[in-house]
Design a protein around this motif. Structure first.
Motif, PDB file in Angstrom:
ATOM      1  N   LEU A  53       0.824  -1.212   0.000  1.00 26.14           N
ATOM      2  CA  LEU A  53       0.000   0.000   0.000  1.00 26.14           C
ATOM      3  C   LEU A  53       0.860   1.265   0.000  1.00 26.14           C
ATOM      4  N   ASP A  54       2.127   1.140   0.429  1.00 25.49           N
ATOM      5  CA  ASP A  54       3.049   2.278   0.336  1.00 25.49           C
ATOM      6  C   ASP A  54       3.350   2.632  -1.123  1.00 25.49           C
ATOM      7  N   THR A  55       3.131   1.676  -2.015  1.00 26.08           N
ATOM      8  CA  THR A  55       3.424   1.914  -3.435  1.00 26.08           C
ATOM      9  C   THR A  55       2.165   2.275  -4.224  1.00 26.08           C
ATOM     10  N   VAL A  56       0.998   2.184  -3.562  1.00 23.80           N
ATOM     11  CA  VAL A  56      -0.259   2.543  -4.228  1.00 23.80           C
ATOM     12  C   VAL A  56      -0.482   4.037  -4.023  1.00 23.80           C
ATOM     13  N   LEU A  57      -0.532   4.791  -5.130  1.00 21.89           N
ATOM     14  CA  LEU A  57      -0.656   6.240  -5.029  1.00 21.89           C
ATOM     15  C   LEU A  57      -2.079   6.705  -5.308  1.00 21.89           C
ATOM     16  N   ILE A  58      -2.532   7.627  -4.472  1.00 20.89           N
ATOM     17  CA  ILE A  58      -3.861   8.216  -4.610  1.00 20.89           C
ATOM     18  C   ILE A  58      -3.656   9.676  -5.008  1.00 20.89           C
ATOM     19  N   ASP A  59      -4.171  10.045  -6.171  1.00 15.54           N
ATOM     20  CA  ASP A  59      -4.071  11.435  -6.634  1.00 15.54           C
ATOM     21  C   ASP A  59      -5.408  12.123  -6.416  1.00 15.54           C
ATOM     22  N   GLU A  60      -5.345  13.343  -5.943  1.00 15.55           N
ATOM     23  CA  GLU A  60      -6.564  14.136  -5.760  1.00 15.55           C
ATOM     24  C   GLU A  60      -6.232  15.566  -6.144  1.00 15.55           C
ATOM     25  N   GLN A  61      -7.224  16.286  -6.663  1.00 14.35           N
ATOM     26  CA  GLN A  61      -6.983  17.686  -7.002  1.00 14.35           C
ATOM     27  C   GLN A  61      -8.244  18.507  -6.789  1.00 14.35           C
ATOM     28  N   SER A  62      -8.045  19.813  -6.699  1.00 17.85           N
ATOM     29  CA  SER A  62      -9.190  20.724  -6.581  1.00 17.85           C
ATOM     30  C   SER A  62      -9.939  20.689  -7.916  1.00 17.85           C
ATOM     31  N   ASN A  63     -11.193  21.117  -7.878  1.00 21.47           N
ATOM     32  CA  ASN A  63     -12.023  21.088  -9.096  1.00 21.47           C
ATOM     33  C   ASN A  63     -11.387  21.833 -10.257  1.00 21.47           C
ATOM     34  N   ASP A  64     -10.689  22.926  -9.959  1.00 21.85           N
ATOM     35  CA  ASP A  64     -10.080  23.722 -11.032  1.00 21.85           C
ATOM     36  C   ASP A  64      -8.642  23.288 -11.337  1.00 21.85           C
ATOM     37  N   GLY A  65      -8.163  22.263 -10.634  1.00 20.58           N
ATOM     38  CA  GLY A  65      -6.839  21.734 -10.914  1.00 20.58           C
ATOM     39  C   GLY A  65      -5.682  22.587 -10.393  1.00 20.58           C
ATOM     40  N   LEU A  66      -5.980  23.610  -9.583  1.00 23.02           N
ATOM     41  CA  LEU A  66      -4.924  24.499  -9.100  1.00 23.02           C
ATOM     42  C   LEU A  66      -4.111  23.884  -7.953  1.00 23.02           C
ATOM     43  N   LEU A  67      -4.682  22.885  -7.297  1.00 27.44           N
ATOM     44  CA  LEU A  67      -3.970  22.226  -6.206  1.00 27.44           C
ATOM     45  C   LEU A  67      -4.070  20.717  -6.403  1.00 27.44           C
ATOM     46  N   LYS A  68      -2.928  20.060  -6.368  1.00 19.56           N
ATOM     47  CA  LYS A  68      -2.903  18.600  -6.545  1.00 19.56           C
ATOM     48  C   LYS A  68      -2.107  17.982  -5.411  1.00 19.56           C
ATOM     49  N   VAL A  69      -2.612  16.871  -4.877  1.00 21.64           N
ATOM     50  CA  VAL A  69      -1.866  16.140  -3.851  1.00 21.64           C
ATOM     51  C   VAL A  69      -1.806  14.665  -4.232  1.00 21.64           C
ATOM     52  N   THR A  70      -0.731  14.026  -3.802  1.00 22.33           N
ATOM     53  CA  THR A  70      -0.586  12.587  -3.993  1.00 22.33           C
ATOM     54  C   THR A  70      -0.246  11.982  -2.637  1.00 22.33           C
ATOM     55  N   LEU A  71      -1.011  10.958  -2.264  1.00 20.33           N
ATOM     56  CA  LEU A  71      -0.798  10.226  -1.015  1.00 20.33           C
ATOM     57  C   LEU A  71      -0.574   8.760  -1.350  1.00 20.33           C
ATOM     58  N   THR A  72       0.064   8.033  -0.435  1.00 19.46           N
ATOM     59  CA  THR A  72       0.072   6.578  -0.574  1.00 19.46           C
ATOM     60  C   THR A  72      -1.231   6.071   0.032  1.00 19.46           C
ATOM     61  N   ALA A  73      -1.563   4.820  -0.231  1.00 19.24           N
ATOM     62  CA  ALA A  73      -2.766   4.235   0.363  1.00 19.24           C
ATOM     63  C   ALA A  73      -2.590   4.062   1.875  1.00 19.24           C
ATOM     64  N   ASN A  74      -1.367   4.239   2.380  1.00 20.57           N
ATOM     65  CA  ASN A  74      -1.136   4.258   3.829  1.00 20.57           C
ATOM     66  C   ASN A  74      -1.219   5.674   4.393  1.00 20.57           C
ATOM     67  N   ARG A  75      -1.741   6.591   3.589  1.00 25.30           N
ATOM     68  CA  ARG A  75      -1.998   7.978   4.003  1.00 25.30           C
ATOM     69  C   ARG A  75      -0.735   8.771   4.343  1.00 25.30           C
ATOM     70  N   LYS A  76       0.322   8.526   3.599  1.00 24.06           N
ATOM     71  CA  LYS A  76       1.537   9.351   3.700  1.00 24.06           C
ATOM     72  C   LYS A  76       1.542  10.284   2.494  1.00 24.06           C
ATOM     73  N   VAL A  77       1.782  11.567   2.752  1.00 25.48           N
ATOM     74  CA  VAL A  77       1.798  12.555   1.664  1.00 25.48           C
ATOM     75  C   VAL A  77       3.070  12.357   0.838  1.00 25.48           C
ATOM     76  N   LYS A  78       2.915  12.216  -0.467  1.00 24.97           N
ATOM     77  CA  LYS A  78       4.063  12.057  -1.372  1.00 24.97           C
ATOM     78  C   LYS A  78       4.404  13.370  -2.058  1.00 24.97           C
ATOM     79  N   SER A  79       3.358  14.096  -2.481  1.00 23.21           N
ATOM     80  CA  SER A  79       3.630  15.377  -3.144  1.00 23.21           C
ATOM     81  C   SER A  79       2.425  16.297  -3.066  1.00 23.21           C
ATOM     82  N   ILE A  80       2.721  17.591  -3.118  1.00 19.84           N
ATOM     83  CA  ILE A  80       1.693  18.626  -3.180  1.00 19.84           C
ATOM     84  C   ILE A  80       2.142  19.608  -4.266  1.00 19.84           C
TER      85      ILE A  80
END
Length: 107
Positions: free
Chosen positions: A26-53
């Motif tokens: 799950l540390d290798t499974v990445l969850i990408d999420e972004q604001s509706n307008d795409g101005l903010l993007k975050v990536t977390l692992t499935a273990n809820r560790k922030v990888k990038s903002i």
């Protein structure tokens, strides 16, 4: 009866190992999420560790808006990651649990 207990203990150990392996995966499974307008993007692992903002420069003009975006997007990402995490670990735990009456803490 004693053989049953030993068998169950072995199965529990095996399940614990599978859970550990799943957590590592799950540390290798990445969850990408972004604001509706795409101005903010975050990536977390499935273990809820922030990888990038990633923050668009447009959001740097407005501290309050940036803070709101971070809260919203992080919460959505954490929720998604939690769902993946619980589904994966729940499946492993359920599959490995012997059917013991009264021991349904993994449901």
């Amino acid at each position: 009866m004693f053989g049953d207990i030993m068998g169950m203990m072995g199965k529990l150990k095996e399940t614990q190992q599978k859970i550990e392996d799943t957590k590592k995966r799950l540390d290798t499974v990445l969850i990408d999420e972004q604001s509706n307008d795409g101005l903010l993007k975050v990536t977390l692992t499935a273990n809820r560790k922030v990888k990038s903002i990633a923050i668009d420069d447009a959001l740097l003009e407005d501290k309050e808006q940036l803070e709101d975006y971070l809260v919203l997007v992080m919460n959505k990402a954490i929720e998604k990651a939690t769902n993946v995490n619980e589904a994966e670990l729940g499946a492993v735990a359920k599959e490995g649990m012997p059917n013991i009456p009264g021991l349904d803490m993994f449901k």
